[in-house]
Design an enzyme around this catalytic site. Structure first.
Site, PDB file in Angstrom:
ATOM      1  CG  HIS A  38      20.369   3.753  -0.625  1.00 24.90           C
ATOM      2  ND1 HIS A  38      20.393   3.122  -1.841  1.00 24.90           N
ATOM      3  CD2 HIS A  38      20.731   5.046  -0.850  1.00 24.90           C
ATOM      4  CE1 HIS A  38      20.752   3.985  -2.768  1.00 24.90           C
ATOM      5  NE2 HIS A  38      20.962   5.158  -2.200  1.00 24.90           N
TER       6      HIS A  38
ATOM      7  CG  ASP B 110      26.849   4.799  -3.609  1.00 26.63           C
ATOM      8  OD1 ASP B 110      26.366   5.940  -3.655  1.00 26.63           O
ATOM      9  OD2 ASP B 110      26.221   3.777  -3.942  1.00 26.63           O
TER      10      ASP B 110
ATOM     11  NE  ARG C 252      19.700  12.394  -7.020  1.00 26.98           N
ATOM     12  CZ  ARG C 252      19.109  11.256  -6.792  1.00 26.98           C
ATOM     13  NH1 ARG C 252      17.821  11.080  -7.107  1.00 26.98           N
ATOM     14  NH2 ARG C 252      19.757  10.239  -6.244  1.00 26.98           N
TER      15      ARG C 252
END
Length: 517
Positions: free
Chosen positions: A186, A258, A81
Site C-alpha cells: 500500500h 489489487d 467490510r
C-alpha cells in the site's frame, strides 16, 4: 477510428474498471458510468450501513448495469467490510489453519458466502492464500492460513469450495505471493528475490490448489520479483501474469488487479498509466481504489483510449478483458433478501467460539498467570495497545473489545469477568512514566492485549519496563506472534470479534479449567 468503433472501445475500457466511492447510496455519476458499461463497483466499510441498505445499494448497481460485478473484501477475519462497525463474526484464516480442519474452513467460507449473497455481492476478494513465511510481514500475518505450503493449499481449496458453493465468486490473492515481504505494498514496492523454482516450491502451491478448486478469479500483488521481471511489479508484468499465471499454471478465469491507488502499482507513474500497464500485462478487472470520482474515471478512460490509439495496447486485449468481466457478472442473481437469513449467516457461533478457545496457545507463563490472576473473579488491569491500523484491515473494532461492545449492545454483557476489568488505552505517545502514574491506582496484575506486539518498539519497551518494575504481566497477542513468545504468551492468531469471544472464554475460565492449549 470511427465513432461506432470509438464508442465500443470506450464501453470495453469501462467494463474493465471497478472503482470505489464514498457514501451509502449510489451516486448519479456512478450510475451513469454503469449505464455506459462500467464493469463493477467495489464496496468498502464506508459504503456499509445495515444489511438491507447494502442490498438496496447492490440492487441499484445492477439495475444500472445488469452485468456489473459487485465486489467486497470479506476475508472472514481481521479484514472485514460487511462488519466494519462490529468486527467479523468469523474466526479468520490463521485460526482455521491452526485448527487444520478443511471441513470447518469450508463451512466458515460458506457462511461468509451466504451473508454476501444475501446482500447482493457476487465477488468476494478473498481468500488470502499467501504463505506467511515472514513473521514480521506488516500486511499479511493472520490473513494467511499459515507458513506451510501444503497446509495453506488445502485450506485455500476448502475456502474456495465453501464460498463458491454459496454462489459467490472467489479471488485467490495476492499472486504470486505476498507472504515473504517486509513492506506493505500500500505504501511501498516490496521486492522478493525468489527465482521461479523457489516460487514453485512454496508461494505458488496455494495458487495451483486454487485453480484446481475452480476459483473464478485471482488477484495480483504489487510486488517486484526481480528474478522474473526486474522492472515491473507482478500486477504490471506480462511475464508474471501472461507467462506464469496464464501459460504455465493454466488459469483461464478473471485476473483482478489489487487496488491501483496503492503505491506499489501507481506511486511512480499514476493510476491511469498503471491501468494501461495492468491491461497490457493481462489483468482483466482493475480495482481502482476506495474513494474514486467521476473525474478520475474520465482520466483513466482517456489515458487507456490514448494508449490504444498509440499502439501500446491492442483493442483486442481490452475486448478480451471486458468479455471476461461481463461473463463474471452476467446472469448472477442474488436470492430474495431475508434479514433472518443474513442474521443466521452472520451470527457468532458458540460452538465455533469453544473450538477456537480450545485452540488458543497459552505458554507456560500464561498458564501460571491465569491460575493466579485469571478467572471471572480475578483482578487485573487491561492495557489495550493501539497502533496505526494496517491499511488493508482499516479501522474496525477488534478482539475482546469488539466482543464486549457487541454484548453490551445486546444487553448480554456479563457482570463479572473480562468486561468488568478497567481498560487503559496505550499508544506510541504514551510514556511509561505517565502510564505508571495511572497504574498506581489499579490492581497489580496487568494484561497487555495487542496485535503483532513484537513488531512495535514502544510495545516491547512497555512490556519490558513493566516486568522490570516487578509487575505480573501477561501478553496476549492477536496478531502473528513473535517466535520467542515473550510478547505473545497467549497467541490468539487473529483479532476478529469471534476471536475476542474466544480469548475472553480463556481469560474467564475458572482456574484449572481446560481453556486454550
Amino acid at each position: 477510428m470511427s465513432a461506432v468503433t470509438s464508442e465500443a472501445l470506450d464501453r470495453d475500457i469501462l467494463a474493465t474498471l471497478m472503482p470505489g466511492f464514498l457514501g451509502q447510496e449510489l451516486p448519479e455519476w456512478l450510475a451513469e458510468r454503469l449505464r455506459a458499461g462500467l464493469g463493477g463497483v467495489c464496496l468498502f466499510g464506508q459504503n456499509v450501513g445495515d444489511p438491507a441498505q447494502v442490498r438496496g445499494l447492490t440492487d441499484a448497481i445492477r439495475a444500472a448495469n445488469p452485468d456489473a460485478v459487485t465486489a467486497i473484501d470479506e476475508e472472514g477475519g481481521d479484514v472485514t467490510r460487511l462488519f466494519a462497525d462490529t468486527g467479523s463474526p468469523y474466526p479468520g484464516n490463521a485460526v482455521l489453519g491452526r485448527l487444520d480442519d478443511p471441513a470447518r474452513t469450508e463451512a466458515v467460507a460458506a457462511r461468509v458466502g451466504r451473508a454476501l449473497a444475501a446482500v447482493g455481492v457476487c465477488l468476494d476478494l478473498a481468500p488470502d492464500v499467501d504463505i506467511n513465511s515472514n513473521p514480521d510481514n506488516p500486511v499479511i500475518g493472520v490473513r494467511s492460513f499459515g507458513a506451510e505450503p501444503d497446509l495453506v493449499a488445502r485450506h485455500t481449496a476448502a475456502w474456495i469450495r465453501g464460498l463458491q458453493g454459496a454462489g459467490v465468486a472467489a479471488s485467490a490473492k495476492h499472486f504470486p505471493g505476498h507472504g515473504d515481504t517486509a513492506q506493505d505494498s500500500h505504501v511501498a514496492l516490496p521486492s522478493v528475490p525468489l527465482a521461479e523454482a523457489a516460487l514453485s516450491a512454496r508461494e505458488l502451491v496455494p495458487f495451483v490448489a486454487a485453480i484446481a478448486a475452480g476459483t473464478r478469479t485471482i488477484m495480483t500483488s504489487h510486488i517486484l520479483l526481480p528474478e522474473l521481471d526486474a522492472e515491473l511489479p507482478a500486477t504490471l508484468s506480462p511475464r508474471i501474469l501472461g507467462g506464469l499465471l496464464r501459460e504455465r499454471l493454466g488459469f483461464s478465469g478473471v485476473i483482478v488487479s489489487d487496488a491501483l491507488d496503492m503505491h506499489g502499482a501507481s506511486g511512480e507513474r499514476g493510476i491511469p498509466e498503471a491501468a494501461v500497464l495492468a491491461l497490457v500485462a493481462g489483468c482483466d478487472l482493475l480495482c481502482i481504489g476506495t474513494e474514486n470520482s467521476d473525474e478520475q474515471l474520465g482520466e483513466i478512460l482517456a489515458h487507456v483510449r490514448r494508449a490504444v490509439r498509440e499502439g501500446r495496447l491492442s483493442p483486442a486485449r481490452v475486448a478480451e478483458a471486458a468479455a471476461r468481466v461481463r461473463a463474471l457478472g452476467a446472469g448472477w442473481a442474488p436470492a430474495n433478501f431475508s434479514a433472518a437469513g443474513f442474521a443466521a449467516a452472520a451470527a457468532v457461533d458458540p460452538a465455533e467460539v469453544r473450538a477456537v478457545a480450545g485452540s488458543i496457545e497459552c505458554a507456560p507463563a500464561a498458564r501460571r498467570w491465569l491460575a493466579e490472576h485469571g478467572g471471572p473473579a480475578g483482578e487485573y488491569t487491561v492495557l489495550r495497545i493501539d497502533v496505526a491500523a494496517n491499511i488493508a484491515v482499516g479501522e474496525a473494532p477488534w478482539g475482546p473489545f469488539a466482543a464486549v461492545a457487541a454484548e453490551r449492545r445486546t444487553g448480554d454483557a456479563p457482570a463479572v469477568g473480562f468486561a468488568a476489568r478497567p481498560v487503559l488505552p496505550v499508544s506510541a505517545e504514551t510514556g511509561l512514566p505517565a502510564l505508571r502514574e495511572q497504574l498506581d491506582r489499579t490492581p497489580g496484575a496487568l494484561l497487555v492485549v495487542g496485535k503483532d506486539l513484537h513488531r512495535f518498539g514502544f510495545a516491547r519497551s512497555l512490556v519490558d519496563g513493566l516486568r522490570a518494575d516487578g509487575r505480573a504481566v501477561l501478553t496476549a497477542d492477536l496478531g502473528w506472534p513473535s517466535p520467542d513468545r515473550r510478547y505473545a504468551e497467549i497467541a490468539a492468531l487473529g483479532a476478529s470479534r469471534l476471536l475476542g469471544h474466544a480469548l475472553i472464554a480463556v481469560l474467564d475460565a475458572p482456574a484449572g479449567a481446560d481453556g486454550g492449549r
